[in-house]
Enzyme design. Structure first.
Site, PDB file in Angstrom:
ATOM      1  N   ARG A   1       1.717   1.008  -2.769  1.00  0.00           N
ATOM      2  CA  ARG A   1       2.490  -0.140  -3.258  1.00  0.00           C
ATOM      3  C   ARG A   1       3.085  -0.901  -2.086  1.00  0.00           C
ATOM      4  O   ARG A   1       3.829  -0.342  -1.283  1.00  0.00           O
ATOM      5  CB  ARG A   1       3.588   0.341  -4.210  1.00  0.00           C
ATOM      6  CG  ARG A   1       4.347  -0.800  -4.884  1.00  0.00           C
ATOM      7  CD  ARG A   1       5.256  -0.298  -5.974  1.00  0.00           C
ATOM      8  NE  ARG A   1       6.287   0.607  -5.484  1.00  0.00           N
ATOM      9  CZ  ARG A   1       7.278   1.082  -6.234  1.00  0.00           C
ATOM     10  NH1 ARG A   1       7.330   0.779  -7.505  1.00  0.00           N
ATOM     11  NH2 ARG A   1       8.183   1.891  -5.717  1.00  0.00           N
TER      12      ARG A   1
ATOM     13  N   THR B   1       5.986  -6.875  -2.122  1.00  0.00           N
ATOM     14  CA  THR B   1       5.555  -7.484  -3.389  1.00  0.00           C
ATOM     15  C   THR B   1       5.535  -6.496  -4.547  1.00  0.00           C
ATOM     16  O   THR B   1       5.463  -6.911  -5.711  1.00  0.00           O
ATOM     17  CB  THR B   1       4.137  -8.059  -3.232  1.00  0.00           C
ATOM     18  OG1 THR B   1       3.214  -6.979  -3.004  1.00  0.00           O
ATOM     19  CG2 THR B   1       4.073  -9.025  -2.068  1.00  0.00           C
TER      20      THR B   1
ATOM     21  N   ASP C   1      11.082   9.562  -4.927  1.00  0.00           N
ATOM     22  CA  ASP C   1       9.687   9.285  -4.634  1.00  0.00           C
ATOM     23  C   ASP C   1       8.903  10.589  -4.766  1.00  0.00           C
ATOM     24  O   ASP C   1       9.080  11.524  -3.979  1.00  0.00           O
ATOM     25  CB  ASP C   1       9.545   8.721  -3.221  1.00  0.00           C
ATOM     26  CG  ASP C   1       8.115   8.291  -2.908  1.00  0.00           C
ATOM     27  OD1 ASP C   1       7.229   9.167  -2.845  1.00  0.00           O
ATOM     28  OD2 ASP C   1       7.889   7.074  -2.739  1.00  0.00           O
TER      29      ASP C   1
ATOM     30  N   ASP D   1       6.852  11.734  -1.617  1.00  0.00           N
ATOM     31  CA  ASP D   1       7.690  12.231  -0.531  1.00  0.00           C
ATOM     32  C   ASP D   1       8.233  13.619  -0.848  1.00  0.00           C
ATOM     33  O   ASP D   1       8.310  14.490   0.029  1.00  0.00           O
ATOM     34  CB  ASP D   1       8.853  11.272  -0.278  1.00  0.00           C
ATOM     35  CG  ASP D   1       8.417  10.025   0.475  1.00  0.00           C
ATOM     36  OD1 ASP D   1       7.361  10.067   1.137  1.00  0.00           O
ATOM     37  OD2 ASP D   1       9.123   8.997   0.385  1.00  0.00           O
TER      38      ASP D   1
END
Length: 217
Positions: A112, A116, A208, A211
């Site tokens: 990602r 944006t 996340d 992660d």
């Protein structure tokens, strides 16, 4: 377990079994370390797979028990494919293949763009006979839905016709995005959270997933 759908749209199934809810709560906890988080993600994925694969076809096969011969149900119908959206989806596919070891495994690489929030493709490797298989796409987090939409489009362009999306956490925005682009794709998830924050992260979420699985943050 709850399922919902609108007329003419695909189904969303929330598998709210107590074992799943407990393991998901441990995954949410900021104190949960990499090893435990990784193990929990795999265990939860296998539990989700039981429900996601509930509609697999079976056919009777003649077998011999130590007592007598009889007909018993065995998997039949289309063969399976597990397609992980890299990188976090790997943990789910790796766990699920233990349940269906004959399934082929594919990978779609997307990240990602932080500015944006749009998906950027960098890799795709799928079974050549993907059109002949029931496909289960794995990605722990269905946030904006951009990666899932792009991955499913890649699968369809490769010929896949039967696709189901499996996630650990979802939000209404992501579900809406997937069903707007692919109204034929069912979603199986452990929970639907409140929504997204300004950075596109699920709230309350679990951080996340990539992660926390790989210890990269």
């Amino acid at each position: 377990m709850t399922s919902s759908s609108l007329p003419g749209t695909a189904k969303v199934t929330v598998v709210d079994h107590p074992l799943i809810l407990h393991k998901l709560s441990l995954m949410r906890d900021v104190r949960t370390g990499v090893k435990e988080f990784r193990e929990l993600a795999g265990e939860l994925s296998m539990l989700l797979a039981y429900e996601a694969m509930r509609d697999l076809e079976t056919a009777p096969e003649r077998l011999s028990t130590p007592i007598q011969d009889d007909d018993f149900p065995m998997l039949s119908g289309k063969k399976l494919a597990l397609v992980a959206i890299l990188r976090a989806g790997l943990i789910m596919a790796d766990a699920m293949v233990r349940l269906v070891p004959a399934a082929k495994v594919g990978h779609i690489g997307l990240y990602r763009d932080p500015a944006t929030l749009k998906p950027v493709a960098y890799y795709s490797k799928l079974p050549q006979d993907i059109s002949e298989r029931r496909v289960f796409v794995t990605d722990p987090m269905l946030a904006t839905g951009g990666s899932a939409v792009a991955a499913i489009q890649t699968l369809k362009e490769a010929g896949a016709q039967s696709i189901k999306l499996m996630t650990i956490l979802s939000v209404p925005e992501g579900i809406a995005a997937v069903h707007a682009a692919h109204p034929d794709v069912d979603i199986v998830t452990a929970a639907i959270d409140t929504g997204l924050n300004d950075h596109g992260y699920i709230v309350p979420g679990l951080g996340d997933a990539g992660d926390r699985i790989y210890g990269t943050k």
